[in-house]
Design a protein around this motif. Structure first.
Motif: not given
Length: 338
Positions: A94-114
Motif C-alpha cells: 500500500k505504501d508507494p515506496v514499498m509498491a515500487a520495491v515489491l513491484g505489485g503485479m507483474d508488469p507483463q500482466q498489465a502490458i501484455v495480457s491485459g
C-alpha cells in the motif's frame, strides 16, 4: 482430439483482489515445476508411449487433468488482478515506496495480457519447453514425473502459507491433494513396470555386460563431509562400496592445441604425446603416468622420488619424460627417445 468443458475442475474464486499474490501464483503456472511443465511433459510422454493400454491411458488422463489445472490457476490469477493496476494495490504494497520495491503485479500482466495470466514464472521468465522430460523410457519418465510432482507440491505448500485468502487456500488445498495422488500413482506405476517385467531398477535395462564392472558399485568420497559411508547405501548385504581415498584415473585435463584461426592463447609443446611419461601432483601425492593409460604407474610422497621413478620409466620406454609443477604447468622435459 481434445474437447474443452467450460466448468473448472475445482473452484477458483478469491475473496478479493491481490495483484502481488497473483504474481507469486505465476510460479505454479509457468515455473520449471509448474502446471504448464507437467501438462506438456505428460502429453509428450503419452504421445511417445509405444504401449497401448493402462500406462498410456494413465499418462493421458493425467496430462488432460493438468491442462485443467493451468486453466484453474489462470482464472485465479485473472480474478486476483481484478481492478488492477488502476484501482487496486496489493495489501503488502500500500505504501508507494514499498509498491515500487515489491513491484505489485507483474508488469507483463498489465502490458501484455491485459490483466490476465502469462505463460511465465513469478519473475516473468517465459516458460521453456526444455523443462519437460519425455524420453520414451517409462521407468525414467515416471521417476521424473514423481520428482516434478514433489517439487510442484512443495511450491504449492509454500504458497499456501503466503496467503490468508480463504478462496485461494481452498483451491490450493485441492491442488495439494492432486499433487499427493499424482506422486503416489507414478511411484506405483514404477512398481507395476517392474512387476510386468518391462523394466528393472536401473534405466535403461540394458548394457550391463558392456559397462565397466569395476565402477558400477562404488561411491567416491570426494567432499570434506566424512559421513557419506554411514548411510544405508553403504552398509548391509547389498551395500555400495564407499571409496574413502579414491585416486584419479585420468591424467591432467589439458586441452589440445587450438585451431590457429580461433586465436586461443596457448603454449607450444605443452601436450605430451601418447606413451610419454608424466610426473605430476594430484590428490596430495606425486604420481607417474604413461600418457594414454587410465591409471598412475607409481605414486610417492616426495617429488624427487617420483621424478626419479618417472625418469627411469621414460628411459626404459624410450620416450619423453614430462615433469609438471603442482599447478600443472610443465617444469621440465627430457627426451629419452631411441
Amino acid at each position: 482430439m481434445f474437447r474443452h468443458t467450460k466448468m473448472l475442475q475445482f473452484e477458483a474464486k478469491p475473496a478479493g483482489p491481490d495483484p502481488l499474490y497473483a504474481r507469486k501464483l505465476q510460479e505454479l503456472i509457468g515455473g520449471a515445476y509448474g502446471e504448464m511443465t507437467v501438462t506438456m511433459q505428460y502429453l509428450f510422454q503419452g504421445w511417445n508411449c509405444r504401449i497401448e493400454g493402462k500406462y498410456k491411458d494413465l499418462i493421458m488422463d493425467t496430462a488432460t487433468e493438468e491442462i485443467g489445472h493451468v486453466e484453474m490457476l489462470a482464472t485465479m490469477v485473472a480474478r486476483l488482478l481484478e481492478g488492477a493496476p488502476a484501482t487496486a494495490t496489493a495489501e503488502a504494497a500500500k505504501d508507494p515506496v514499498m509498491a515500487a520495491v515489491l513491484g505489485g503485479m507483474d508488469p507483463q500482466q498489465a502490458i501484455v495480457s491485459g490483466g490476465g495470466a502469462v505463460p511465465a514464472d513469478s519473475n516473468g521468465t517465459p516458460w521453456n519447453g526444455k523443462y519437460i522430460v519425455a524420453s520414451g523410457n517409462l521407468l525414467a519418465d515416471f521417476r521424473a514425473n514423481a520428482a516434478a510432482e514433489a517439487q510442484g507440491r512443495l511450491q504449492t505448500a509454500r504458497l499456501y502459507n503466503m496467503t490468508d485468502d480463504p478462496g485461494v487456500k481452498d483451491m490450493l488445498k485441492f491442488n495439494l491433494a492432486r499433487d499427493t495422488v499424482h506422486q503416489k500413482q507414478w511411484l506405483r506405476a514404477i512398481e507395476e513396470l517392474q512387476a510386468d517385467g518391462l523394466e528393472s531398477d536401473i534405466a535403461p535395462n540394458d548394457l550391463f555386460d558392456v559397462e565397466d564392472q569395476t565402477h558400477n558399485n562404488t561411491i567416491w568420497h570426494l567432499s570434506d563431509g566424512p559421513d557419506g559411508n554411514k548411510g544405508g547405501w553403504a552398509t548391509g548385504e547389498d551395500r555400495i562400496e564407499y571409496l574413502m581415498d579414491p585416486e584419479a584415473l585420468g591424467g591432467p585435463g589439458t586441452a589440445p592445441e587450438p585451431d590457429p584461426a580461433l586465436y586461443a592463447t596457448h603454449a607450444d609443446g605443452t601436450r605430451p604425446a601418447e606413451g610419454d611419461v608424466e610426473t605430476y601432483y594430484a590428490d596430495g601425492r606425486w604420481k607417474n603416468q604413461v600418457v594414454g593409460n587410465s591409471r598412475a604407474s607409481s605414486t610417492g610422497e616426495k617429488k624427487a622420488e617420483a621424478q626419479a621413478q618417472g625418469r627411469e620409466l621414460a628411459r626404459k620406454r624410450g620416450v619423453t619424460h614430462v615433469v609438471r609443477r603442482k599447478d600443472g604447468e610443465i617444469a621440465e622435459k627430457h627426451d629419452y627417445g631411441k
